[in-house]
Design an enzyme around this catalytic site. Structure first.
Site, PDB file in Angstrom:
ATOM      1  N   ASN A   1      -3.284  12.646  -3.752  1.00  0.00           N
ATOM      2  CA  ASN A   1      -4.181  13.037  -4.620  1.00  0.00           C
ATOM      3  C   ASN A   1      -4.086  14.513  -4.716  1.00  0.00           C
ATOM      4  O   ASN A   1      -4.465  14.738  -4.950  1.00  0.00           O
ATOM      5  CB  ASN A   1      -5.194  12.042  -4.429  1.00  0.00           C
TER       6      ASN A   1
ATOM      7  N   ASP B   1       1.198  -0.643   0.115  1.00  0.00           N
ATOM      8  CA  ASP B   1       0.633  -0.118  -0.429  1.00  0.00           C
ATOM      9  C   ASP B   1       1.126   0.919  -0.275  1.00  0.00           C
ATOM     10  O   ASP B   1       1.498   1.079   0.900  1.00  0.00           O
ATOM     11  CB  ASP B   1      -1.007   0.120   1.464  1.00  0.00           C
TER      12      ASP B   1
ATOM     13  N   GLU C   1      -4.817   2.216  -4.678  1.00  0.00           N
ATOM     14  CA  GLU C   1      -3.005   2.308  -4.869  1.00  0.00           C
ATOM     15  C   GLU C   1      -2.036   1.224  -4.187  1.00  0.00           C
ATOM     16  O   GLU C   1      -1.685   1.841  -3.170  1.00  0.00           O
ATOM     17  CB  GLU C   1      -3.124   3.785  -4.242  1.00  0.00           C
TER      18      GLU C   1
END
Lengths: 228, 252
Positions: free
Chosen positions: A83, A75, A118
């Site tokens: 983002n 992760d 992600e």
């Protein structure tokens, strides 16, 4: 020779057979669809579908050969924040950048996949847990060594890793195996991210070596006793 | 049901053939003779020993319980009202290295059973395999058995060092076996202690030494614990002394 490898030839004409042209096009379309069904379009890594199918196959191979299958769940740390700060386009750039690091740091037989969002996953066929942990650590170091440019800013992105292996003696499903690795990933995240978590007890312990100095003292004291 | 937690003690050696199982069996009897409820766990999961020393043959073993084929409490074989045995299975190599699933199951199994006892003695396998380490980790106290031979000393030191580095254990209890003269045990212990002190900075505690004794060999042949058979022999007296010292240990 496989008949698929033969160039298609029309028995009647060498030029402009419409049926052959149609077949060629269909073949290309098949190939495109096959790739599409197995790959993640953004990163070019394998997708979730392919991950599930391959993991199933590799676990079966483990049961047949006795060689364990490694599995790493990854992760990217604080990706949502990234983002929000840099925008989705730059976020996508980061995902591609990470995929390149995966491709460059794995064995050719390893299967890197985008799990979703992600989250990434790697299948490592025929590997021991200690080696899989090493592979994860290598990726973690790879991230550290390759900062990324986002909106003209150079930043470092880290990741959390959960590493597990499936042994031939285990009777668990693909889903259960993934869940186990996922809980190790969760551990890595809750311990503060940017780390590799695995089940330490599962690694075959190499006995701690007794050094020459220790041995010498044990022996010399013992022989002195015997002589006295 | 008694909620008091038992005192769990592993009996380990690093190397085989130092009399680990014999000492475990006789200690179990010694503690039982003093009115305690004792469970003896055959931790040699793949190559059972305890049943041979006691001349019993077990149908239900740790293995069958882990496989879910038997209820944990049914696996305990009572030799006396105060002495239970949890037998292992023989010739099951995969049990030597415990996977994480099996470790979890074994923890549940042992904690289900052990609450019925005052003392749980775990006789581990020889060597330094994962099951040996895990059982030493599981037990609150570790007794290391060794003979005065220099090689046995090194093996004992190796397992102490491994458990210390793996699990941060800083206190180990030492029993010498097969000593030929009264002071030999204490001397060998002092050597081990000195080296452990100097290189690892950890504490050892001496629980005693068992002399080499003809009646021990005879007892093994007759598949009876020597402590039940040769009441006045030196080995019996030595075991009783070790048992006395074990009674000073407290449950954590």
């Amino acid at each position: 020779m496989d008949h698929h490898d033969k160039p298609l030839q029309c028995p009647y004409t060498n030029n402009g057979c419409p049926a052959i042209a149609e077949i060629k096009q269909l073949k290309q379309e098949c190939e495109r669809l096959r790739k599409l069904s197995q790959h993640d379009p953004l990163t070019g890594l394998f997708n979730f579908n392919h991950l599930m199918n391959t993991l199933e196959t590799e676990m079966e191979r483990t049961r047949r050969t006795g060689l364990s299958t490694g599995f790493i769940m990854i992760d990217l740390d604080h990706f949502k924040r990234l983002n929000d700060t840099f925008g989705h386009e730059e976020g996508n750039k980061a995902l591609k950048w990470f995929s390149d690091i995966l491709r460059n740091n794995l064995r050719r037989i390893d299967i890197p996949c985008r799990y979703g969002g992600e989250e990434f996953a790697i299948i490592l066929p025929g590997i021991r847990l200690s080696q899989a942990v090493q592979a994860a650590e290598r990726l973690r170091a790879g991230l550290k060594d390759s900062p990324i440019q986002l909106n003209d800013k150079t930043i470092n992105i880290s990741a959390s890793f959960g590493v597990d292996t499936y042994a031939s003696t285990e009777d668990i499903s693909v889903e259960a195996f993934i869940k186990r690795a996922d809980s190790l990933l969760f551990q890595a995240k809750s311990k503060g991210r940017n780390r590799v978590c695995y089940d330490k007890q599962k690694i075959t312990v190499v006995p701690t070596e007794v050094t020459t100095e220790e041995k010498d003292l044990l022996f010399s004291l013992r022989y002195r006793d015997r002589l006295s | 049901m008694n909620k008091k937690r038992p005192i769990t003690i592993s009996i380990t050696s690093g190397k085989g053939g130092v009399g680990k199982t014999s000492i475990a069996v006789n200690l179990a009897y010694a503690l039982m003779n003093q009115g305690h409820r004792v469970l003896l766990v055959d931790g040699d999961l793949g190559l059972a020993n305890v049943d041979i020393l006691l001349g019993i043959s077990a149908q239900t073993t740790i293995r069958t319980v882990l496989d879910g084929e038997a209820d944990p409490l049914d696996a305990v074989l009572y030799l006396k009202p105060g002495l239970g045995i949890l037998p292992a299975s023989s010739g099951v190599p995969e049990m030597v290295s415990l996977g994480i699933d099996q470790q979890e199951k074994l923890t549940t199994l042992l904690s289900d059973i052990t609450s019925h006892f005052d003392y749980v003695l775990v006789d581990t396998a020889a060597g330094i395999g994962s099951s040996v380490l895990w059982l030493n980790h599981f037990a609150s106290y570790n007794i290391v058995i060794l003979t005065p031979d220099p090689t046995s000393l090194t093996d004992a030191y190796a397992i102490i060092k491994t458990i210390f580095t793996q699990f941060d254990r800083t206190l180990f209890y030492i029993v010498l076996n097969l000593i030929r003269e009264p002071k030999e045990g204490q001397k060998a212990y002092e050597t081990l202690k000195k080296v452990a002190n100097q290189f690892l900075n950890l504490e050892l505690e001496y629980l005693g030494a068992i002399p080499e004794d003809k009646s021990v060999k005879e007892a093994v042949r007759q598949q009876t614990p020597f402590i039940q058979k040769a009441l006045r022999c030196p080995a019996t007296r030595a075991i009783m002394l070790v048992a006395e010292r074990i009674k000073n240990l407290r449950a954590d």
